[in-house]
Design a protein around this motif. Structure first.
Motif, PDB file in Angstrom:
ATOM      1  N   VAL A   7       0.832  -1.133  -0.155  1.00 19.60           N
ATOM      2  CA  VAL A   7      -0.071  -0.008   0.019  1.00 19.60           C
ATOM      3  C   VAL A   7       0.805   1.349   0.237  1.00 19.60           C
ATOM      4  CG1 VAL A   7      -0.405   0.061   2.554  1.00 19.60           C
ATOM      5  CG2 VAL A   7      -1.921   0.853   0.969  1.00 19.60           C
ATOM      6  N   THR A   8       2.046   1.274   0.557  1.00 13.48           N
ATOM      7  CA  THR A   8       3.128   2.442   0.768  1.00 13.48           C
ATOM      8  C   THR A   8       2.675   3.293   1.687  1.00 13.48           C
ATOM      9  OG1 THR A   8       2.123   4.070  -0.748  1.00 13.48           O
ATOM     10  CG2 THR A   8       3.439   2.269  -1.739  1.00 13.48           C
ATOM     11  N   CYS A   9       3.699   3.876   2.218  1.00 10.74           N
ATOM     12  CA  CYS A   9       3.588   4.782   3.582  1.00 10.74           C
ATOM     13  C   CYS A   9       2.481   6.102   3.305  1.00 10.74           C
ATOM     14  CB  CYS A   9       4.841   5.295   3.724  1.00 10.74           C
ATOM     15  SG  CYS A   9       6.092   4.416   4.392  1.00 10.74           S
ATOM     16  N   VAL A  10       2.640   6.653   2.290  1.00  6.94           N
ATOM     17  CA  VAL A  10       1.911   7.833   1.805  1.00  6.94           C
ATOM     18  C   VAL A  10       0.240   7.415   1.669  1.00  6.94           C
ATOM     19  CG1 VAL A  10       1.296   9.482   0.134  1.00  6.94           C
ATOM     20  CG2 VAL A  10       3.815   9.328   0.601  1.00  6.94           C
ATOM     21  N   THR A  40       6.197  -2.237   6.042  1.00  7.03           N
ATOM     22  CA  THR A  40       6.454  -0.798   6.641  1.00  7.03           C
ATOM     23  C   THR A  40       6.962  -0.066   5.520  1.00  7.03           C
ATOM     24  OG1 THR A  40       8.625  -1.323   7.279  1.00  7.03           O
ATOM     25  CG2 THR A  40       6.835  -1.661   8.656  1.00  7.03           C
ATOM     26  N   CYS A  41       7.829   0.987   5.692  1.00  9.16           N
ATOM     27  CA  CYS A  41       8.503   1.882   4.566  1.00  9.16           C
ATOM     28  C   CYS A  41       9.425   1.030   3.829  1.00  9.16           C
ATOM     29  CB  CYS A  41       8.982   2.986   5.257  1.00  9.16           C
ATOM     30  SG  CYS A  41       9.750   3.930   3.918  1.00  9.16           S
ATOM     31  N   CYS A  42       9.374   1.226   2.406  1.00  8.36           N
ATOM     32  CA  CYS A  42      10.248   0.306   1.628  1.00  8.36           C
ATOM     33  C   CYS A  42      11.789   1.092   1.461  1.00  8.36           C
ATOM     34  CB  CYS A  42       9.575   0.391   0.215  1.00  8.36           C
ATOM     35  SG  CYS A  42       9.664   2.057  -0.549  1.00  8.36           S
ATOM     36  N   GLY A  43      11.990   2.130   2.303  1.00  6.86           N
ATOM     37  CA  GLY A  43      13.181   2.587   2.288  1.00  6.86           C
ATOM     38  C   GLY A  43      13.439   3.752   1.219  1.00  6.86           C
ATOM     39  N   SER A  76       1.514   2.804  -6.520  1.00 11.06           N
ATOM     40  CA  SER A  76       2.556   3.745  -6.635  1.00 11.06           C
ATOM     41  C   SER A  76       3.818   3.463  -7.538  1.00 11.06           C
ATOM     42  CB  SER A  76       3.029   4.048  -5.107  1.00 11.06           C
ATOM     43  OG  SER A  76       4.369   4.653  -4.971  1.00 11.06           O
ATOM     44  N   GLY A  77       3.923   4.378  -8.400  1.00 13.64           N
ATOM     45  CA  GLY A  77       5.062   4.232  -9.358  1.00 13.64           C
ATOM     46  C   GLY A  77       6.568   4.483  -8.857  1.00 13.64           C
ATOM     47  N   SER A  78       6.466   5.227  -7.749  1.00 13.04           N
ATOM     48  CA  SER A  78       7.716   5.610  -7.096  1.00 13.04           C
ATOM     49  C   SER A  78       8.215   4.474  -6.377  1.00 13.04           C
ATOM     50  CB  SER A  78       7.709   6.936  -6.444  1.00 13.04           C
ATOM     51  OG  SER A  78       6.721   6.712  -5.282  1.00 13.04           O
ATOM     52  N   CYS A  79       7.371   3.888  -5.568  1.00 11.89           N
ATOM     53  CA  CYS A  79       7.626   2.739  -4.539  1.00 11.89           C
ATOM     54  C   CYS A  79       7.834   1.480  -5.426  1.00 11.89           C
ATOM     55  CB  CYS A  79       6.529   2.517  -3.564  1.00 11.89           C
ATOM     56  SG  CYS A  79       6.478   3.855  -2.531  1.00 11.89           S
ATOM     57  N   ALA A  80       7.018   1.324  -6.514  1.00 16.17           N
ATOM     58  CA  ALA A  80       7.523  -0.012  -7.327  1.00 16.17           C
ATOM     59  C   ALA A  80       8.874   0.186  -8.029  1.00 16.17           C
ATOM     60  CB  ALA A  80       6.617   0.161  -8.627  1.00 16.17           C
ATOM     61  N   ALA A  81       9.228   1.547  -8.133  1.00 21.88           N
ATOM     62  CA  ALA A  81      10.526   1.830  -8.935  1.00 21.88           C
ATOM     63  C   ALA A  81      11.773   1.640  -8.062  1.00 21.88           C
ATOM     64  CB  ALA A  81      10.596   3.182  -9.404  1.00 21.88           C
TER      65      ALA A  81
END
Length: 236
Positions: A7-10, A40-43, A76-81
């Motif tokens: 789901v990602t943090c945001v 949790t957060c992906c970092g 989320s494209g940014s977290c997937a990236a």
């Protein structure tokens, strides 16, 4: 088919409705969705700021959280990236090959364009930098939007220009970030659309904040919310 929702943090902290919309959409298409509670957060914030040592435990934890799933889907494209491009630098190669941004999963894995959505509004689409350049999403989101019943899609001038958010860039370079965001808002408003949509709520948070401060009638909305909307359960 069974997938895990990343789901990602945001989304979890600020836009939980997008996570709910993603689950509604996938389940409507016959997909069973799990939510691994250990995520949790992906970092990504730490990595982008240069804190590699602090990133590593998050990379390991995220990888463990999604073990055993053939597909991991994220709105989320940014977290997937982050997972796809940078996890291999930490020696993690299994999760990247199983991680998909939502529109990518719909198009490439499920093979669908028409997801049965209904959204009778004019929409313009902002392709975020990670989705555009890192993942190469290309026309996938636009094709999905083009198949939505009642939706009129309008081209966004300067669509490929960064909105100025860039995560910690917006904090470290606030004035430049705000100026870039204002350019994006100006272009979006020129389309006369009701809604500006994208595949990253982080970018939409930045753009949406400027829209509200300038009293623009345009609304920023995640593409998952649009694709989850139906005649029986309309979003707007």
């Amino acid at each position: 088919m069974r997938v895990a929702l990343f789901v990602t943090c945001v989304n979890d902290a600020v836009y939980p409705a997008t996570g709910i919309a993603t689950v509604r959409l996938l389940e409507r298409l016959g997909v069973e969705v799990d939510f691994p509670a250990a995520q949790t957060c992906c970092g990504q914030p730490q990595f982008n700021t240069g804190y590699r040592r602090e990133t590593e435990p998050l990379v390991r934890r995220t990888t463990r959280a999604f073990e055993g799933y053939e597909y991991v889907v994220t709105p989320s494209g940014s977290c997937a990236a982050m997972v796809r491009e940078h996890y291999p630098k930490f020696g993690e190669t299994a999760l990247p090959s199983r991680t998909y941004e939502l529109t990518e999963f719909l198009s490439d894995v499920l093979g669908v364009t028409d997801v049965g959505a209904y959204f009778p509004h004019t929409v313009t689409y902002h392709p975020s930098c990670h989705g555009l350049r890192a993942l190469g999403l290309g026309e996938r989101p636009l094709k999905l939007l083009g198949a939505v019943k009642g939706l009129e899609l309008r081209e966004l001038p300067g669509a490929e220009e960064c909105c100025g958010f860039g995560g910690t860039f917006a904090v470290k370079n606030a004035e430049v970030s705000a100026a870039m965001g204002q350019d994006k808002v100006r272009n979006a408003a020129s389309t006369g659309a009701d809604v500006l949509c994208g595949a990253d709520n982080s970018c939409l948070m930045h753009i949406g904040g400027i829209l509200r401060r300038q009293d623009e009638p345009l609304r920023a909305l995640h593409i998952a919310d649009i694709l989850a909307s139906t005649e029986e359960e309309p979003l707007l």
